[in-house]
Motif scaffolding. Sequence first.
Motif, PDB file in Angstrom:
ATOM      1  N   VAL A   1     -31.188  11.651  36.932  1.00  0.00           N
ATOM      2  CA  VAL A   1     -31.761  11.888  35.974  1.00  0.00           C
ATOM      3  C   VAL A   1     -32.635  13.176  36.281  1.00  0.00           C
ATOM      4  O   VAL A   1     -32.665  13.848  36.239  1.00  0.00           O
ATOM      5  CB  VAL A   1     -31.858  10.587  34.708  1.00  0.00           C
ATOM      6  CG1 VAL A   1     -33.171  11.495  34.172  1.00  0.00           C
ATOM      7  CG2 VAL A   1     -31.413   9.949  34.410  1.00  0.00           C
ATOM      8  N   GLY A   2     -33.946  12.741  36.018  1.00  0.00           N
ATOM      9  CA  GLY A   2     -35.008  13.197  37.703  1.00  0.00           C
ATOM     10  C   GLY A   2     -34.620  14.673  38.007  1.00  0.00           C
ATOM     11  O   GLY A   2     -34.617  15.995  37.747  1.00  0.00           O
TER      12      GLY A   2
ATOM     13  N   ALA B   1     -41.206  15.509  30.694  1.00  0.00           N
ATOM     14  CA  ALA B   1     -39.114  14.949  30.840  1.00  0.00           C
ATOM     15  C   ALA B   1     -39.573  13.559  30.448  1.00  0.00           C
ATOM     16  O   ALA B   1     -38.914  13.176  28.952  1.00  0.00           O
ATOM     17  CB  ALA B   1     -38.601  15.144  31.790  1.00  0.00           C
ATOM     18  N   ARG B   2     -40.135  12.330  30.906  1.00  0.00           N
ATOM     19  CA  ARG B   2     -40.029  11.164  30.229  1.00  0.00           C
ATOM     20  C   ARG B   2     -40.798  11.760  29.041  1.00  0.00           C
ATOM     21  O   ARG B   2     -39.991  10.991  28.016  1.00  0.00           O
ATOM     22  CB  ARG B   2     -41.166  10.370  31.000  1.00  0.00           C
ATOM     23  CG  ARG B   2     -41.442   9.154  30.817  1.00  0.00           C
ATOM     24  CD  ARG B   2     -40.062   8.144  30.983  1.00  0.00           C
ATOM     25  NE  ARG B   2     -39.014   8.159  30.071  1.00  0.00           N
ATOM     26  CZ  ARG B   2     -38.242   7.907  30.432  1.00  0.00           C
ATOM     27  NH1 ARG B   2     -37.824   7.380  31.499  1.00  0.00           N
ATOM     28  NH2 ARG B   2     -37.843   7.247  29.636  1.00  0.00           N
TER      29      ARG B   2
ATOM     30  N   ILE C   1     -36.835  10.803  22.077  1.00  0.00           N
ATOM     31  CA  ILE C   1     -35.318  11.096  20.923  1.00  0.00           C
ATOM     32  C   ILE C   1     -34.907   9.675  21.278  1.00  0.00           C
ATOM     33  O   ILE C   1     -33.622   9.382  21.870  1.00  0.00           O
ATOM     34  CB  ILE C   1     -34.535  12.489  21.915  1.00  0.00           C
ATOM     35  CG1 ILE C   1     -34.139  12.103  23.095  1.00  0.00           C
ATOM     36  CG2 ILE C   1     -35.017  13.993  21.271  1.00  0.00           C
ATOM     37  CD1 ILE C   1     -33.437  13.343  24.243  1.00  0.00           C
ATOM     38  N   GLY C   2     -34.855   8.899  22.176  1.00  0.00           N
ATOM     39  CA  GLY C   2     -34.794   7.572  21.583  1.00  0.00           C
ATOM     40  C   GLY C   2     -34.364   7.232  23.095  1.00  0.00           C
ATOM     41  O   GLY C   2     -33.298   6.339  23.604  1.00  0.00           O
ATOM     42  N   GLY C   3     -34.861   8.096  23.975  1.00  0.00           N
ATOM     43  CA  GLY C   3     -33.872   7.486  25.408  1.00  0.00           C
ATOM     44  C   GLY C   3     -35.104   7.048  26.273  1.00  0.00           C
ATOM     45  O   GLY C   3     -34.870   6.788  27.389  1.00  0.00           O
ATOM     46  N   GLU C   4     -35.874   5.859  25.653  1.00  0.00           N
ATOM     47  CA  GLU C   4     -36.835   4.774  26.228  1.00  0.00           C
ATOM     48  C   GLU C   4     -36.278   4.015  27.593  1.00  0.00           C
ATOM     49  O   GLU C   4     -36.791   3.706  28.711  1.00  0.00           O
ATOM     50  CB  GLU C   4     -37.489   3.958  25.398  1.00  0.00           C
ATOM     51  CG  GLU C   4     -38.559   4.712  24.105  1.00  0.00           C
ATOM     52  CD  GLU C   4     -37.334   4.656  23.477  1.00  0.00           C
ATOM     53  OE1 GLU C   4     -35.994   4.523  23.169  1.00  0.00           O
ATOM     54  OE2 GLU C   4     -37.812   5.626  22.113  1.00  0.00           O
ATOM     55  N   ALA C   5     -34.824   3.587  27.018  1.00  0.00           N
ATOM     56  CA  ALA C   5     -33.960   3.134  28.428  1.00  0.00           C
ATOM     57  C   ALA C   5     -33.727   3.838  29.423  1.00  0.00           C
ATOM     58  O   ALA C   5     -33.404   3.352  30.778  1.00  0.00           O
ATOM     59  CB  ALA C   5     -32.873   1.969  27.640  1.00  0.00           C
ATOM     60  N   ILE C   6     -33.544   4.814  29.171  1.00  0.00           N
ATOM     61  CA  ILE C   6     -33.525   5.896  30.264  1.00  0.00           C
ATOM     62  C   ILE C   6     -34.287   6.146  31.818  1.00  0.00           C
ATOM     63  O   ILE C   6     -35.671   6.672  31.644  1.00  0.00           O
ATOM     64  CB  ILE C   6     -32.423   7.216  30.125  1.00  0.00           C
ATOM     65  CG1 ILE C   6     -31.528   7.206  28.677  1.00  0.00           C
ATOM     66  CG2 ILE C   6     -31.625   7.990  31.229  1.00  0.00           C
ATOM     67  CD1 ILE C   6     -31.041   7.968  28.513  1.00  0.00           C
ATOM     68  N   ALA C   7     -34.160   5.298  32.912  1.00  0.00           N
ATOM     69  CA  ALA C   7     -35.335   6.052  33.886  1.00  0.00           C
ATOM     70  C   ALA C   7     -35.081   7.162  34.283  1.00  0.00           C
ATOM     71  O   ALA C   7     -33.534   7.522  34.313  1.00  0.00           O
ATOM     72  CB  ALA C   7     -35.083   4.625  34.692  1.00  0.00           C
TER      73      ALA C   7
ATOM     74  N   GLN D   1     -25.958  13.154  26.589  1.00  0.00           N
ATOM     75  CA  GLN D   1     -26.359  14.012  26.306  1.00  0.00           C
ATOM     76  C   GLN D   1     -27.387  13.206  25.850  1.00  0.00           C
ATOM     77  O   GLN D   1     -28.142  14.908  25.780  1.00  0.00           O
ATOM     78  CB  GLN D   1     -25.457  13.396  25.067  1.00  0.00           C
ATOM     79  CG  GLN D   1     -23.788  14.293  24.613  1.00  0.00           C
ATOM     80  CD  GLN D   1     -23.163  14.492  23.717  1.00  0.00           C
ATOM     81  OE1 GLN D   1     -23.757  13.460  22.022  1.00  0.00           O
ATOM     82  NE2 GLN D   1     -22.250  15.073  23.556  1.00  0.00           N
ATOM     83  N   GLN D   2     -28.346  12.611  25.820  1.00  0.00           N
ATOM     84  CA  GLN D   2     -29.630  13.002  25.528  1.00  0.00           C
ATOM     85  C   GLN D   2     -30.412  13.528  26.408  1.00  0.00           C
ATOM     86  O   GLN D   2     -31.350  14.322  26.403  1.00  0.00           O
ATOM     87  CB  GLN D   2     -30.063  11.353  25.380  1.00  0.00           C
ATOM     88  CG  GLN D   2     -29.764  10.856  24.155  1.00  0.00           C
ATOM     89  CD  GLN D   2     -30.206   9.056  24.409  1.00  0.00           C
ATOM     90  OE1 GLN D   2     -28.986   8.718  25.082  1.00  0.00           O
ATOM     91  NE2 GLN D   2     -31.761   8.796  23.170  1.00  0.00           N
ATOM     92  N   VAL D   3     -29.789  12.957  28.159  1.00  0.00           N
ATOM     93  CA  VAL D   3     -30.811  13.986  29.856  1.00  0.00           C
ATOM     94  C   VAL D   3     -30.078  14.990  29.367  1.00  0.00           C
ATOM     95  O   VAL D   3     -31.087  15.890  29.069  1.00  0.00           O
ATOM     96  CB  VAL D   3     -29.865  12.632  30.668  1.00  0.00           C
ATOM     97  CG1 VAL D   3     -30.102  13.819  31.484  1.00  0.00           C
ATOM     98  CG2 VAL D   3     -29.823  11.517  30.457  1.00  0.00           C
TER      99      VAL D   3
END
Lengths: 322, 341, 313, 499
Positions: free
Chosen positions: D96-97, D120-121, D127-133, D147-149
């Motif tokens: 993701v990064g 970015a974090r 936008i509700g992407g806490e779960a996305i590392a 799409q969130q990324v």
Amino acid sequence: MLRDYLKNNRREVLAIAFFLLAFVAYLSTHPRGVSTYVLTIWANQATVLALVAMAQFFAVVVRGLDLSVGAVMALSNTLASHVVTGSGGEVAGGSILVLAVATGCGLINGAIIVYGRIQPIVATLATGSVFTGIALLLRPTPGGDIDATLADAMTYDVAGVPTALILLGGILLAIHIPFRRTGLGVAMYAIGSNEAGAVQSGVRVDATRLTAYAAAGLFAGLAGSFVGYVTFSGDANIGPSYTLNSLAAVVLGGVLLRGGAGTLLGAVVGAFILRTISALMFFSGLPPLAQPFFEGLILAIAIALGGADVFRLRNKLEVLER
Amino acid sequence: ETYRPECFAPEPGTSTIQYDAKDGPYKLAFVNGFAGNDWRVQAIQSAKAWAARPENAGKIEEFKVVSVGNDATAQIAAIDNFIAAGYDGITFIAVNPTAFKGVISRAKRAGTVLVPFDNILDTDQVVQVNESQFALEGAKVDGVLDALKAAGKEPKKILEVRGLPGNSTDRDRSIAVHNALEPLGVEIVTVVGNWDTGTSQKVVADALATHGEFDGVISQHGTAGTINALLAAGHPTIPIGGDGENGVRLLMKEHGIPGVSAVYAPAMSAVALEAAVALLEGNELPQSVHLPIPTAVTADFVDGENMFTSLPKSFNLGVGYPECFEVFTPEELMGQSPDNQ
Amino acid sequence: MMGFAKRHADPLIPLIGCVLLIGFGALFFPKFLTATYLLQQVQIAAFLGVIATGAMVVILLGQIDLSIPWTLGGAAIISTAMAASGHTALEVLAIPAGLGFGLLVGVINGVGVAVFRIPAMVWTLSVNAMLLGLAVINTGGFNPKGEASGLMIAVATKTTLGIPNAALLWLAYGAGVLWLFRRTTFGRALFAIGNSEKASFLSGVNTTRVIFAAFALAGFSSALGGLLLAGYANQAYQSMGDPYLLPAIAAVVIGGTSILGGRGSYAGTVAGTLFVTLLTSVLSVFQIDPAWRQILFGAIIVAMLLTQRRRIM
Amino acid sequence: MSAFVAMKGVSKLYGATKALTGVDFACEPGQIHAVLGENGAGKSTLMKLMSGVIQPTEGVIELNGTPVTLPSPRAAQAAGIVCMFQELSLAADLSVGENILLGAPGTGWGFLPRGRLARARKLLDRIGGEAIALGARIEALTLGERQQVEIVKALMRAPKLLILDEATSALTSTIVDKVFDVLRELKAQGVAILFISHRFHEVEAIADRVSVFRSGQHIDSFAAGSRSQAQIIDLMIGQPMDELFPPRNAGDIGDEVLKVEGLRLPGGFEDINLTARHGEIVGIGGLDGQGQGKFLQALFGIMKGVQGRIEVNGVPRSITSPRDAASAGIAFVPEDRKTEGLIPNMSIGENLQLSALSRFRGGLIGRGNGIDPAAYDALIAELELKFAGLDAPVSSLSGGNQQKVALIKWLALAPDCLLLLDPTRGIDVKTKAQIYRLMRRLSAQGMAVVLLSTDYDELVNLCDRVLVFYNGQIARSLSGDALTPEAVVAASMGVADAA
Ligand SMILES: Nc1ncnc2c1ncn2[C@@H]1O[C@H](COP(=O)(O)OP(=O)(O)OP(=O)(O)O)[C@@H](O)[C@H]1O
Ligand SMILES: Nc1ncnc2c1ncn2[C@@H]1O[C@H](COP(=O)(O)OP(=O)(O)OP(=O)(O)O)[C@@H](O)[C@H]1O
Ligand SMILES: [Mg+2]
Ligand SMILES: [Mg+2]
């Protein structure tokens, strides 16, 4: 941390494990056992293939392929046998010239692929033929000479450690470690992984791809030079086997030919595996006429082991992406 | 007077080499390059057949054969490995004639005897065993010229079928042909057959279709293909100087083609081992040994002797050098199946 | 309509190339225009053509088969050995056995590619290495006397009404493959998979089976080529297949088949085969120095591919 | 207020197809501008022109009043124009990064500014992407998460003009709300925002101004709320449109077609029971990645290691491959039409024939299937497929029309059971209505229809019964009066509401 690494690089880890296995087997069958001499012997030929594998890696990671690496090797090897002699200055200049020419060959490949829009496989197949021809012009038959001081410095050892391995270690430190942290490195992976996306993200796709093929040329040049250090001569016919082995090496090392995945380290390990498999034959005690078969068999098994990875996958669609 | 000159005949003007004698039995190794063609396989068989003979077996503690492919670095590594493992004598078919400087010096230091053969080295440091490429191709030329003279014909246009480009063997053989024919003012048409029967057949067929008729053919190897092409084109029978494959002699005999079949004998692998042992025993040998070239003209082909209807066409008839040791019987060679080494 | 135009433009450039080569050759060797020479080229092209057919099928999948050389050699060795065995039963089976061997190798290739998902380029490479090993063992161990059967010789070297039988066989084989491409599940699935294996799989296509069949067909083609060559040289020998790998691939891509798979026409491959054969012949007849031969060969192929590109874009 | 980017008489031709003709269009700073239109209206083309992906055939693009050429997305981004594309631009093999930093303005070939990742974090979390590392590989993410990324990636480029081309199509309403908060903030900072969506409630929620496109032309622009939804739809399709959702079946729900008992996939979903009958449309809802997708894939033989019992028309079937599923009479329209549903660079005709390959008789060497071409023509007519010719590549179709092809190729086989994964994502209202009507008709004719959707509108208004997945299990089965948007949303969040 470590578990993440194992998870994200399982193919690479598998390769490393397989290599260590084969290498230990090799050393334990060697009558002389572990010694600088034995290590140096192994390191010298392994390094040549490792360098070609690195060359192949750069082409593969951008979802390409370079079937001319062997030819570029031959060209730089034959050229080296002309120019890497004489005074210290001449030797240095010659060595640089060789690498420059090799990089040029890579750029030509890149240009034909990027601007000519020809598929890498066929483009490099054709340019490879041209480079081999030029190599034959430079050395119609094997011969020439390479500065002995340089050659020995490269092919012997420093304090019991083979110079070849020090060289490889240096390259890996300088490139493999930072690669994924630089814009260039990430751009190469991105192109291999999703080219349209890379364009939309503002990556300079053409320039990056050119760089990748230039790097392939450069490393093929290094490999050709190193062959010179080992053989003190230039030979226009060394190409074909190295081209094919470089492919086997990167795949053994867990680099996916579809691009965008795998590492330089993996390519090197793949090369080590290949060389160790052949080395195993020396003292294996297998019937001489049966050795070529077993060499092929072990290679096939090693490759299949890497492939067996797919049976883990639950989702057949993921399987198809391999 | 060097050791057994009748076998280890010196190349004119060559020096001699002698080492201190070593006590046997010896550890010997044969480091082959590419394995995937019939000649090399037969060379391996000959070597093993030689080692299996009682008079030699006694002198040998260990005998290893490895094939490393067309890669000089791999071959150097293999030789180094045997040196490191304390082997006494190593024979090899050099992948590259100039690549072995380093190895030679390391072998000297370790007291290991190196004997290159077939593809030999550009060096005077070690004893090398070979047939002279010049003499070999020269013999073919002579055979063709003799046959032409016998037929009362003048050589005007000769077809030369060369071998695999880019190595000294092919170069030297071609030079020999040109040196012999050019002074006679003969027109030489050259095609490249890669020492390969099928390829030779194609290129010769093309040459015949475009260059017209020839007075004779000199073929380095893959001569069977050359003959097939001549027959297919309905070319008038002309003398041929060809290689020593069984199929070649069968064809020449069957179609009454005059000329000579000169053998480049795989059995030289055995002579190389013989030389290695001789050197280890302290004998003096010529630095460059030129083996007598087994040749035969069509008239002298005899089935079961120097031509075998029972054997494969790709079988090379160089089953031995009578001057060196009793020639191998085909059975003796074939007996060396990988199962009972 | 577009597709149609493409399909029929593929062979164009190589064919023009052929005409140029013949014209050029005729300037220096009038004999280039004789039926003898031209028919001879067609005959020799037939060997490459049969092999290239198999290469094309695999390339259409987006894969590549590097086991051609020793599949070809192995089939030839087996058939000639059986044909000369002296046992009627074996002699009858000589040709089927050789072809069967090709199918078998193809299926082994298929397993690696379809089941283990190994890139064909590498898997077929190692299969090729194993076949070489087997050939070496065979030659060293038993190496029976080999002899091409009468049929093999007749097909490879004889002519019918002046036309080389080899060419006629190529014609028939090509027609069969064309039928496969155009009219059967296999053909449609082959092109679909070449474009997108995923979408084909999700459409219910039995992709595994198609991949198997494709490699089997490729192995069969190599074997058939091997038998033809054995008939031509009236013997089998090791590494007789080596000179055919790269030319076969070159013929296919010059014929406009995409190395990525999913796009290509058989007519293109035929034209590509003729061109490669003629080019090799011309370079040989003109006694070009080997080095320059390599350079010219590569340069000309690049030039042709560039023109192919222009047309497609 | 003056326009940031303005188009003057811009046209874009693809060979014969006029993607855009003589378009004048402007977007202003500090304004959220919604662009509406049918599939194929030219919306994406417009955005691609602004963001330098393609060049206009005619006309000029002005930046702050001065004509510019935007040769590449890189150039556009340098000018502050950032586009979030309908086809995602993420590299699946990268983290993701890495994706967020990839090619960002100011980054060259040297070391990447990993410092930026902290921001970015924060954005991801917002936008509700806490779960996305940030370290996670994209390939491990669901479409929604991707799409969130993609959104964060766009935001990170400090846009002056932010283009969202169906950026929210796979996002659930809760996440969409969070994204909208961020957009409003940017608006306040004077960023111009172009927003494309086929979901009216989204447009109503966020847009200040609305522009309508039809068949490559700019029809009209007006302040949001100044026209009724019906009026806007009429503008979009050029003629009045009848009811979006067809009436439910009068009741005659027939016997079971698809019966699933205790289906489970370790790590995917647990003990799922489902029956789909003649004449009913079964909806499947839930947040992304709750196992509903895997469940449908399992039904179609894509998953290995599935346990449980599947019956079609009373006959137990073991389904281990799509081919088995197909011969069992199950059809499957996948989520990602570009890579899974269709073969973009093959012709429309060839794509239509694709599924038929599973029905060929006589194995590989068989020829001719049982399907008569008329079946295709009828469906093409019913769905009003917009296409140049059957030989044209599918890639030349707009998203909506591609989806129609993906449907028709299966429907032509007259399957007993139709599995649909979010079939109306990125589909305009008219096409939606057509597809809804088609689904109704099919189910009335006895086909069992199972519809997975991220759009609760269609779950609530179209389906007879909705099964809401929550972490691998069916949280609730809603039907009749209980089937309300609130109930669906609540269930999908795992909230057991009183009802
Ligand atoms: N690469 C292309 N080649 C040919 N035609 C194209 C191409 N891209 C788009 N088109 C055509 O241009 C028109 C507009 O396409 P576009 O993608 O802009 O529509 P859209 O409004 O974005 O539709 P959707 O809402 O489905 O995304 C369509 O008719 C489409 O067929
Ligand atoms: N891997 C394969 N390689 C070559 N041929 C194959 C392969 N698999 C199947 N075939 C051939 O396909 C033909 C049909 O096989 P099969 O009976 O499985 O068809 P099928 O799957 O039942 O098709 P259908 O269900 O439409 O009848 C057989 O003649 C078989 O030889
Ligand atoms: Mg769009
Ligand atoms: Mg069946």
